[in-house]
Design a protein around this motif. Structure first.
Motif, short mmCIF file in Angstrom:
data_model
loop_
_atom_site.label_atom_id
_atom_site.label_comp_id
_atom_site.label_asym_id
_atom_site.label_seq_id
_atom_site.Cartn_x
_atom_site.Cartn_y
_atom_site.Cartn_z
N VAL A 176 97.44 -86.45 54.64
CA VAL A 176 98.03 -85.46 55.54
C VAL A 176 97.00 -85.03 56.57
N ARG A 177 97.49 -84.70 57.75
CA ARG A 177 96.60 -84.29 58.83
C ARG A 177 96.20 -82.83 58.64
N ARG A 178 94.89 -82.57 58.70
CA ARG A 178 94.38 -81.23 58.53
C ARG A 178 93.34 -80.94 59.60
N THR A 179 92.97 -79.66 59.73
CA THR A 179 91.96 -79.24 60.69
C THR A 179 90.84 -78.54 59.95
N ALA A 180 89.61 -78.98 60.21
CA ALA A 180 88.45 -78.36 59.57
C ALA A 180 88.30 -76.92 60.07
N LYS A 181 88.10 -76.00 59.13
CA LYS A 181 88.01 -74.58 59.50
C LYS A 181 86.57 -74.07 59.51
N THR A 182 85.70 -74.75 58.81
CA THR A 182 84.30 -74.31 58.76
C THR A 182 83.38 -75.50 58.93
N GLY A 183 82.09 -75.23 59.03
CA GLY A 183 81.11 -76.30 59.12
C GLY A 183 80.95 -76.86 60.51
N LYS A 184 80.16 -77.90 60.63
CA LYS A 184 79.87 -78.46 61.96
C LYS A 184 81.07 -79.14 62.59
N ASN A 185 82.08 -79.49 61.75
CA ASN A 185 83.28 -80.14 62.30
C ASN A 185 84.45 -79.17 62.48
N ALA A 186 84.18 -77.88 62.47
CA ALA A 186 85.23 -76.87 62.61
C ALA A 186 86.04 -77.13 63.88
N GLY A 187 87.36 -77.10 63.70
CA GLY A 187 88.25 -77.33 64.84
C GLY A 187 88.67 -78.77 65.02
N ARG A 188 88.03 -79.69 64.32
CA ARG A 188 88.36 -81.11 64.47
C ARG A 188 89.37 -81.52 63.40
N ASP A 189 90.26 -82.43 63.76
CA ASP A 189 91.29 -82.91 62.84
C ASP A 189 90.76 -84.05 61.98
N PHE A 190 91.30 -84.15 60.78
CA PHE A 190 90.96 -85.25 59.88
C PHE A 190 92.15 -85.50 58.96
N LEU A 191 92.14 -86.64 58.27
CA LEU A 191 93.15 -86.96 57.28
C LEU A 191 92.59 -86.64 55.90
N GLY A 192 93.32 -85.83 55.13
CA GLY A 192 92.89 -85.47 53.79
C GLY A 192 93.93 -85.85 52.76
N CYS A 193 93.49 -86.10 51.53
CA CYS A 193 94.41 -86.51 50.48
C CYS A 193 95.25 -85.31 50.02
N SER A 194 96.53 -85.57 49.82
CA SER A 194 97.44 -84.51 49.37
C SER A 194 97.16 -84.09 47.93
N ASN A 195 96.35 -84.87 47.21
CA ASN A 195 96.00 -84.51 45.83
C ASN A 195 94.75 -83.63 45.74
N TYR A 196 94.28 -83.16 46.89
CA TYR A 196 93.14 -82.23 46.90
C TYR A 196 93.50 -80.98 46.10
N PRO A 197 92.64 -80.40 45.26
CA PRO A 197 91.20 -80.69 45.15
C PRO A 197 90.84 -81.76 44.13
N SER A 198 91.87 -82.33 43.43
CA SER A 198 91.54 -83.39 42.46
C SER A 198 90.90 -84.58 43.15
N CYS A 199 91.40 -84.89 44.34
CA CYS A 199 90.83 -86.00 45.12
C CYS A 199 90.34 -85.43 46.45
N ARG A 200 89.10 -85.71 46.80
CA ARG A 200 88.48 -85.13 48.00
C ARG A 200 88.27 -86.16 49.09
N TYR A 201 89.06 -87.24 49.08
CA TYR A 201 88.92 -88.26 50.11
C TYR A 201 89.32 -87.70 51.46
N ILE A 202 88.52 -87.99 52.49
CA ILE A 202 88.88 -87.63 53.85
C ILE A 202 88.60 -88.80 54.79
N LYS A 203 89.33 -88.83 55.89
CA LYS A 203 89.11 -89.84 56.91
C LYS A 203 89.06 -89.13 58.26
N ASN A 204 87.92 -89.22 58.91
CA ASN A 204 87.77 -88.55 60.20
C ASN A 204 88.61 -89.23 61.26
N LEU A 205 89.12 -88.45 62.18
CA LEU A 205 89.92 -88.98 63.28
C LEU A 205 89.08 -88.94 64.55
#
Length: 256
Positions: A227-256
């Motif tokens: 699912v498409r999400r937006t980073a809220k904190t850290g150096k990538n705050a404001g940038r979109d990424f793809l995150g696994c819907s099984n979070y927090p069990s699975c923490r896979y992300i793919k930067n866009l």
């Protein structure tokens, strides 16, 4: 193509051959259980249609008066590291020694079979359109050894092949009959047609899974939806990424 693959599997040790060998051993144990009074009908490699046009492949079904035993076969050797709350489990096997003479261990990750079988059961109930009693069994080879085993779920039974009769007897003893012999026969005949697949159809099933898992829509680690999400904190705050819907069990992300 199907004939050549079958010929290759006959002469060489392949993952398909190892998997089938494990399923056949489970089926043999189930026939012995049935002979000893825990009667039921056995089906192997049941392809249950999903609503999205794909299918869920169930390794074995044992249809009894108590309900349906839905069995996932894992014919692994070596050490098994398992946690029912983890997306992936690990199988490790001593392979050889490296060029420094140190032992080399191969590690293989595989999707949580409890979650996998839960999806199979849901697909089966949707197909049958009933809330029939089901039992989730994950059966491993007698050639493996469990390490750091953390299983708290009461929704599934985890055992090795040698312990399968004991698990079935345990369930049988505490579960009342929910089906008649006639209903068992009816269910068997209804599901039997789902096992009658050509080699081409089986290959298409595998291909569909591979295509789905290689697409940007699904997590390569746990098969969850991305699912498409937006980073809220850290150096990538404001940038979109793809995150696994099984979070927090699975923490896979793919930067866009």
């Amino acid at each position: 193509m199907g004939f050549l693959k079958s010929l290759y599997n006959f002469f060489f040790i392949t993952p398909e051959k190892i998997g089938k060998d494990g399923e056949d051993k489970i089926a043999a144990r189930l026939r012995r259980i049935a002979f000893l009074g825990k009667e039921g009908k056995i089906l192997q490699n049941v392809y249950v249609p999903n609503s999205n046009g794909t299918s869920a492949e169930i390794d074995l079904l044992y249809i009894t008066r108590k309900g349906i035993f839905v069995i996932e076969s894992k014919n692994y050797s070596g050490y098994i590291f398992a946690n029912d709350k983890s997306v992936n489990w690990t199988s490790t096997l001593y392979a050889d020694r490296n060029w420094l003479g140190k032992p080399y261990v191969e590690a293989h990750k595989f999707y949580n079979p409890i979650w996998q079988n839960d999806k199979h059961i849901k697909a089966l109930k949707r197909y049958l359109d009933t809330e029939i009693e089901t039992f989730s069994l994950i059966v491993f080879s007698e050639h493996c050894e469990f390490k750091d085993l953390e299983i708290s779920s009461s929704e599934a039974y985890l055992c090795q092949l040698d312990s399968l009769p004991t698990v079935v007897r345990k369930i049988w003893k505490v579960t009342p009959d929910t089906l008649t012999d006639a209903q068992v026969e009816e269910l068997y005949n209804e599901l039997l047609v789902l096992t009658q697949k050509t080699e081409e159809e089986k290959e298409d099933h595998v291909m569909q899974i591979e295509l789905r898992l290689s697409s940007d829509d699904y997590c390569p680690l746990c098969k969850g939806k991305l699912v498409r999400r937006t980073a809220k904190t850290g150096k990538n705050a404001g940038r979109d990424f793809l995150g696994c819907s099984n979070y927090p069990s699975c923490r896979y992300i793919k930067n866009l």
